[in-house]
Design an enzyme around this catalytic site. Structure first.
Site, PDB file in Angstrom:
ATOM      1  CD  GLU A 279     -19.941  22.083 -56.741  1.00  0.00           C
ATOM      2  OE1 GLU A 279     -20.894  22.468 -57.450  1.00  0.00           O
ATOM      3  OE2 GLU A 279     -20.088  21.295 -55.793  1.00  0.00           O
TER       4      GLU A 279
ATOM      5  CG  HIS B 249     -19.397   9.710 -56.151  1.00  0.00           C
ATOM      6  ND1 HIS B 249     -19.827  10.699 -56.987  1.00  0.00           N
ATOM      7  CD2 HIS B 249     -20.050   9.922 -54.977  1.00  0.00           C
ATOM      8  CE1 HIS B 249     -20.719  11.454 -56.366  1.00  0.00           C
ATOM      9  NE2 HIS B 249     -20.868  11.011 -55.142  1.00  0.00           N
TER      10      HIS B 249
END
Lengths: 342, 318
Positions: A79, A148
């Site tokens: 990322e 998450h």
């Protein structure tokens, strides 16, 4: 510039559109898909990049069957550098759309987001532009747990140089996304997955909603309720189910914040409650409360209030999730408490 | 190692020498001024390492892009940044290349292919890859170069960039200006692997003597030709010597970094090679030096006379 072809900015909410306007009803997910496809068709410099950007699930369906698959680039789990790749491409004339399936992975790219992308225009005195949209999906529930389920909108808004937007329905999603792609500044575009199946009327043609302008979702007299994203839906449910006379404001943009819209409402109602589905400390709700306390204290009949996640990570157990997350009933209860002076 | 001075021409030699001297003399001019605080910005001098930017940038056109890190003066001058605008930036004046908003570590000059530089080690490597990806998507005739030191090789962004460039055939040139030091850390203490060996698993690698401008020039030319012909990335490694401390204007005194200012000097090496083959006279070489001195005098005047920014600019471009 291809973007001039749809330069008209819609300042109205969909309900205010003339009856002749297109009333086609589609989902939030399909509104996003249509916006991305149109953005790529409209301008060959627009491309999409990110982990699983090109997989068969199409980013929860929001990127399936696009007209230009050659401009959809899947990446390794890298990322940070990949965000730098998007920045380099933007500096060299492209308009990248970076996609994260979960906002938690954006933290891996914070060097690029906070140190590079946010600061590049300031450091270079605007001699180069940074037209990047970073899309990120947020969500919660099903025992997803602490890593998450985050939101983090307020954290991104903390950095000067970033714009942050959180759409709440299909019409908003398309208009705000196209506004983000058209903008020459980096925009963090946060989509709540629980909104994906929600439907609403969305014009087929391209349109943009204004940057930094919020909307009055429903008018009311007794209290100003500020909410974004999924919290707008829960707030609307609270208002209709419990027949509350409150004014619901969706600022859309955490940054730049439509301060006037909020202050004008508080001037009328004298009360403020901010619903922010995010951590409380130094967050967006705190920011709005501080802004109203600083600039609108003369209007206030009672102290500013906020409703956020508790100041702890998300639990996995369903029982604890229920305690953790706000919902329409909890919002209504809180509003009643403020109105009753408790 | 690549490089053979047998095919060095007079024209090329003079061009390279002029640039080497520009960087050297610019940096040397800073040394006595710096303690007087006329420049309030952290400087990372390029003295000793000039051969790397000069040898690479001689191949690049203004439209070709160069992304570099905190040690900016060398690559920026080699790529074509005007000396006046660099000096003014160091002096914090509005006529600087970033209008005083960048300082020494954040230079920008879009007309000469410099779209900004970063002071954070490693991340900037990805920017060159992204720029090259754009050039590929748009089918442009444009080289994009990611420039970094051996310290940046420790970062995840370096490996992520190498992997992505190789996976997607991104036509970027990685240039590792290896001075053997990460700040004050010797390479054996900060990188376990041989950089060129590992990079070689991802792409073609060229190795050059980073104290010899002709070696760098030859290797860079070959690497860029490979990129153009194959559409794939290339890695250029240049072993060089840092003469000064990581930051500031003092001579480096680390035991692990012995410098021989005769043998390790890119300027002396080139001048010796040119004189040995009668490509330039002492007089000509002296004229180059004097010409740059005059340019530097003018640049200092320009910087000193330029205005400071006004406070109303503080909240602009944000």
């Amino acid at each position: 510039m291809p973007w001039s072809r749809f330069d008209q900015t819609s300042t109205a909410t969909l309900d205010a559109l003339p009856a002749s306007a297109n009333r086609r009803v589609i989902s939030f997910k399909d509104a996003m898909r249509e916006a991305i496809d149109q953005a790529m068709n409209n301008d060959p410099r627009v491309f999409a990049i990110g982990l699983d950007a090109d997989d068969k699930f199409g980013v929860f369906g929001s990127m399936l069957n696009l007209s230009h698959p050659e401009r959809v680039i899947g990446t390794p789990v890298s990322e940070n550098a990949m965000t730098g790749v998007a920045l380099g491409a933007a500096l060299n004339g492209m308009r990248p759309i970076y996609i994260h399936l979960r906002v938690d992975f954006m933290l891996l790219a914070m060097d690029q987001i906070a140190n590079y992308i946010a600061k590049w225009r300031y450091m270079t005195r605007g001699k180069v532009k940074v037209p990047i949209v970073i899309r990120t999906v947020i969500g919660r529930g099903w025992g997803c747990g602490a890593q998450h389920s985050q939101t983090l909108g307020g954290m991104f808004a903390h950095f000067p140089g970033l714009k942050v937007v959180m759409p709440s329905d299909p019409y908003e999603a398309k208009g705000l996304f196209l506004a983000a792609v058209k903008d020459d500044w980096p925009v963090i575009f946060i989509e709540h997955r629980w909104l994906y199946k929600n439907t609403g009327a969305v014009p087929e043609e391209m349109y943009v909603l204004p940057v930094g302008k919020g909307r009055v979702v429903c008018p009311g007299k007794q209290l100003t309720l500020v909410a974004t994203s999924l919290a707008v839906v829960d707030s609307l449910n609270a208002i209709s189910k419990h027949e509350l006379d409150v004014e619901l404001i969706d600022p859309r943009w955490l940054k730049p914040l439509d301060e006037d819209l909020i202050l004008n409402s508080v001037r009328k109602t004298g009360r403020l409650l901010v619903i922010d589905y995010d951590f409380p400390a130094c967050g967006f709700a705190a920011e709005v409360c501080a802004m109203v306390a600083e600039k609108g204290s003369q209007f206030l009949k009672s102290p500013v209030q906020r409703m956020t996640f508790p100041d702890c990570p998300m639990p996995a157990s369903g029982v604890l999730e229920k305690a953790y997350y706000p919902n329409a009933d909890k919002i209504a209860e809180r509003i009643r408490g403020i109105l009753n002076g408790s | 190692m690549v490089g053979d001075t047998a095919n060095l021409t007079r024209e090329l030699g003079l061009r390279l020498l002029r640039k080497l001297r520009e960087i050297r003399q610019f940096e040397e001019r800073i040394i006595p001024l710096y303690p007087t605080d006329v420049m309030v910005t952290p400087v990372h001098l390029h003295i000793g390492q000039e051969a790397v930017p000069v040898g690479v940038c001689d191949h690049l056109r203004p439209k070709d892009l160069l992304f570099f890190g905190h040690r900016t003066h060398g690559p920026a001058l080699a790529k074509g940044l005007d000396m006046n605008r660099l000096m003014a930036e160091l002096f914090g004046r509005t006529t600087g290349c970033a209008n005083s908003f960048g300082g020494s570590m954040h230079l920008v000059d879009p007309d000469n292919g410099m779209l900004g530089s970063s002071a954070l080690v490693g991340g900037g490597i990805a920017l060159g890859v992204g720029a090259a990806l754009a050039a590929k998507l748009e089918k442009r005739d444009q080289f994009c170069v990611s420039w970094f030191g051996d310290g940046a090789v420790d970062s995840g962004a370096f490996w992520e960039s190498l992997n992505f460039a190789a996976l997607k055939a991104v036509p970027v040139m990685f240039v590792c200006e290896d001075n053997g030091l990460s700040n004050v850390m010797e390479k054996k203490d900060h990188m376990f692997a041989d950089i060129t060996e590992v990079a070689g698993h991802f792409m073609e690698v060229w190795r050059a003597d980073g104290t010899d401008v002709h070696s760098v020039w030859s290797a860079a030319g070959q690497a860029l030709r490979h990129i153009r012909e194959s559409g794939k990335p290339a890695f250029l490694w240049c072993r060089t010597k840092r003469w000064m401390k990581h930051q500031g204007v003092e001579t480096d005194d680390l035991e692990c970094n012995p410098v021989d200012r005769e043998k390790d000097c890119p300027i002396k090496k080139l001048e010796k090679a040119m004189k040995a083959r009668n490509l330039a006279s002492d007089k000509e070489l002296d004229e180059i030096t004097q010409g740059i001195e005059a340019q530097l005098n003018a640049a200092l005047e320009f910087a000193k006379k330029s205005p400071f920014p006004t406070e109303d600019l503080l909240m602009t471009e944000v």
